[in-house]
Design a protein around this motif. Structure first.
Motif, PDB file in Angstrom:
ATOM      1  N   PRO A  25      45.291  48.429  32.362  1.00 56.50           N
ATOM      2  CA  PRO A  25      45.955  46.838  33.106  1.00 56.50           C
ATOM      3  C   PRO A  25      45.032  46.877  32.833  1.00 56.50           C
ATOM      4  O   PRO A  25      45.405  45.086  33.167  1.00 56.50           O
ATOM      5  N   LYS A  26      43.948  46.332  31.821  1.00 55.10           N
ATOM      6  CA  LYS A  26      42.993  44.766  31.396  1.00 55.10           C
ATOM      7  C   LYS A  26      42.426  44.250  32.571  1.00 55.10           C
ATOM      8  O   LYS A  26      41.746  44.502  32.538  1.00 55.10           O
ATOM      9  N   GLU A  27      43.213  43.404  32.422  1.00 56.80           N
ATOM     10  CA  GLU A  27      43.085  41.772  33.105  1.00 56.80           C
ATOM     11  C   GLU A  27      42.924  42.024  34.781  1.00 56.80           C
ATOM     12  O   GLU A  27      42.237  41.901  35.391  1.00 56.80           O
ATOM     13  N   GLU A  28      44.113  42.841  35.054  1.00 56.80           N
ATOM     14  CA  GLU A  28      43.914  43.487  36.575  1.00 56.80           C
ATOM     15  C   GLU A  28      43.101  44.344  36.921  1.00 56.80           C
ATOM     16  O   GLU A  28      42.163  44.197  37.945  1.00 56.80           O
ATOM     17  N   LEU A  29      42.810  45.062  36.334  1.00 57.39           N
ATOM     18  CA  LEU A  29      41.502  45.981  36.401  1.00 57.39           C
ATOM     19  C   LEU A  29      40.307  45.109  36.682  1.00 57.39           C
ATOM     20  O   LEU A  29      39.293  45.478  37.386  1.00 57.39           O
ATOM     21  N   GLY A  30      39.599  44.024  35.482  1.00 57.85           N
ATOM     22  CA  GLY A  30      38.854  43.479  35.864  1.00 57.85           C
ATOM     23  C   GLY A  30      38.547  42.836  37.039  1.00 57.85           C
ATOM     24  O   GLY A  30      37.482  42.495  37.932  1.00 57.85           O
ATOM     25  N   LYS A  31      39.997  42.178  37.585  1.00 59.70           N
ATOM     26  CA  LYS A  31      40.669  41.270  38.687  1.00 59.70           C
ATOM     27  C   LYS A  31      40.142  42.190  39.770  1.00 59.70           C
ATOM     28  O   LYS A  31      39.463  41.667  40.692  1.00 59.70           O
ATOM     29  N   VAL A  32      40.911  42.822  40.091  1.00 61.16           N
ATOM     30  CA  VAL A  32      40.638  44.519  41.082  1.00 61.16           C
ATOM     31  C   VAL A  32      38.597  44.607  41.274  1.00 61.16           C
ATOM     32  O   VAL A  32      38.205  44.576  42.391  1.00 61.16           O
ATOM     33  N   ALA A  33      38.151  44.648  40.376  1.00 57.91           N
ATOM     34  CA  ALA A  33      36.746  44.889  40.178  1.00 57.91           C
ATOM     35  C   ALA A  33      35.492  44.115  40.599  1.00 57.91           C
ATOM     36  O   ALA A  33      35.420  44.055  42.147  1.00 57.91           O
TER      37      ALA A  33
END
Length: 361
Positions: A321-329
């Motif tokens: 998920p790349k960018e989404e993973l960073g966003k959620v974190a």
């Protein structure tokens, strides 16, 4: 307008905090058991566990293996806001990491925070130095990709210090199992399981794997892969598993390692690779030894990175998920800073991207 109903576990969080504030619970006191708290509040054990996990992540409680949960041995010392967030990753190259960082940075910027980015190169000594420096300078929160998460945590003293100081922390990609910090990651067990299942559906039964031993992702993907083989009554043969470490990558698959890879894959029709980077190297080894992909050996991997189209055949791989993973974190870290509830564990389900590296037999 009706006020939004407060999550049930917050009832427990607020009650325990009040007991500590009123000195009904003091430093070092043992908390009631989950069963006792569940009965007292009229809530499920799962709800109670969610509440105590949040209090652990805030450094208010500490869990002692085989003994119970206690009020943390040191009070959290308030500190002035710095508006800085420490972000620690193992690497920062043209793979998945730039997109993860973009997702983090976007949310931090929206909330008025700056990012202090550090890279460990998956070396424990580097993680030690970075954590010490960030704790000395002071930060309002941390987003950390654990270093060598598949091995014992040699920086446990520093992570306990993070808890004692009440610094909100979120792990990405993996977590140290001894710590109760929230984390955001791929569902790596399901990734390994889904990869093996896909190959089985293509009639493969001689399925090898090349996996990383010093990171938790490799352990979980192995567990999922092994589980699916067992489900389909296929024998798990250890001689078909290649384990490698970060240091093996430093020498870029030296000749002896290439020989090991080929020897273990020689009688297999398919292989599950730890990620696209490894899959590309495995495919080069196979081609070098006159194996056709996918006619002789099918290859499946994880991440759907830019490397997935750079090999001799387009790589069938599961998306990261790349960018989404960073966003959620980053969103979860903001919730912790604001003392709002957040999910203790966020796991992204595997999504397959089919290309030409797998065929039916």
């Amino acid at each position: 307008m009706n006020k939004k109903t407060e999550p049930k576990y917050l009832k427990v969080v607020h009650a325990i905090k009040k007991q500590i504030a009123d000195n009904a619970l003091c430093i070092g006191d043992r908390l009631q058991s989950e069963n006792e708290l569940s009965h007292f509040f009229g809530l499920s054990r799962q709800t109670v566990r969610q509440a105590t996990s949040i209090l652990e992540s805030e450094g208010i409680l500490e869990r002692r293996r085989g003994s119970g949960t206690y009020v943390a041995s040191a009070r959290i010392v308030p500190h002035a806001a710095t508006m800085n967030i420490g972000v620690i990753t193992t690497y920062l190259d043209d793979y998945i990491f730039p997109s993860v960082i973009q997702g983090i940075d976007r949310i931090l910027t929206q909330n008025g925070y700056s990012m202090q980015l550090s890279i460990t190169y998956n070396k424990v000594e580097n993680e030690t130095k970075i954590l010490e420096a960030l704790l000395e300078r002071g930060v309002d929160g941390l987003i950390i990709e654990p270093t060598k998460s598949g091995l014992p945590n040699l920086n446990m003293d520093l992570y306990k210090q993070i808890k004692r100081q009440g610094i909100p922390c979120v792990f990405i990609h993996a977590c140290y199992q001894e710590m109760s910090f929230p984390y955001v990651a791929m569902d790596d067990f399901m990734c390994g399981k889904a990869a093996a299942d896909y190959l089985v559906q293509k009639n493969h039964s001689q399925i090898a794997a090349v996996l990383k031993s010093d990171d938790m992702q490799g352990h979980l993907r192995y567990a999922g892969y092994a589980s699916e083989l067992k489900k389909n009554k296929l024998l798990l043969r250890e001689e078909r598993i290649v384990w490698f470490t970060t240091e093996d990558l430093d020498i870029e698959f030296a000749e002896h390692f290439e020989q090991q890879v080929f020897k273990r894959l020689e009688n297999c029709t398919a292989v599950v690779c730890y990620n696209d980077q490894i899959a590309l190297r495995v495919m080069k080894v196979l081609v070098k030894n006159h194996k056709r992909i996918p006619l002789d050996v099918s290859v499946i991997s994880f991440d759907n990175s830019n490397l997935a189209t750079m090999g001799p055949v387009g790589l069938t791989t599961f998306s990261h998920p790349k960018e989404e993973l960073g966003k959620v974190a980053a969103e979860n870290l903001m919730k912790l800073i604001k003392s709002e509830p957040c999910d203790i564990a966020v796991k992204f389900k595997p999504e397959l991207v089919e290309r030409g590296s797998v065929c039916k037999i």
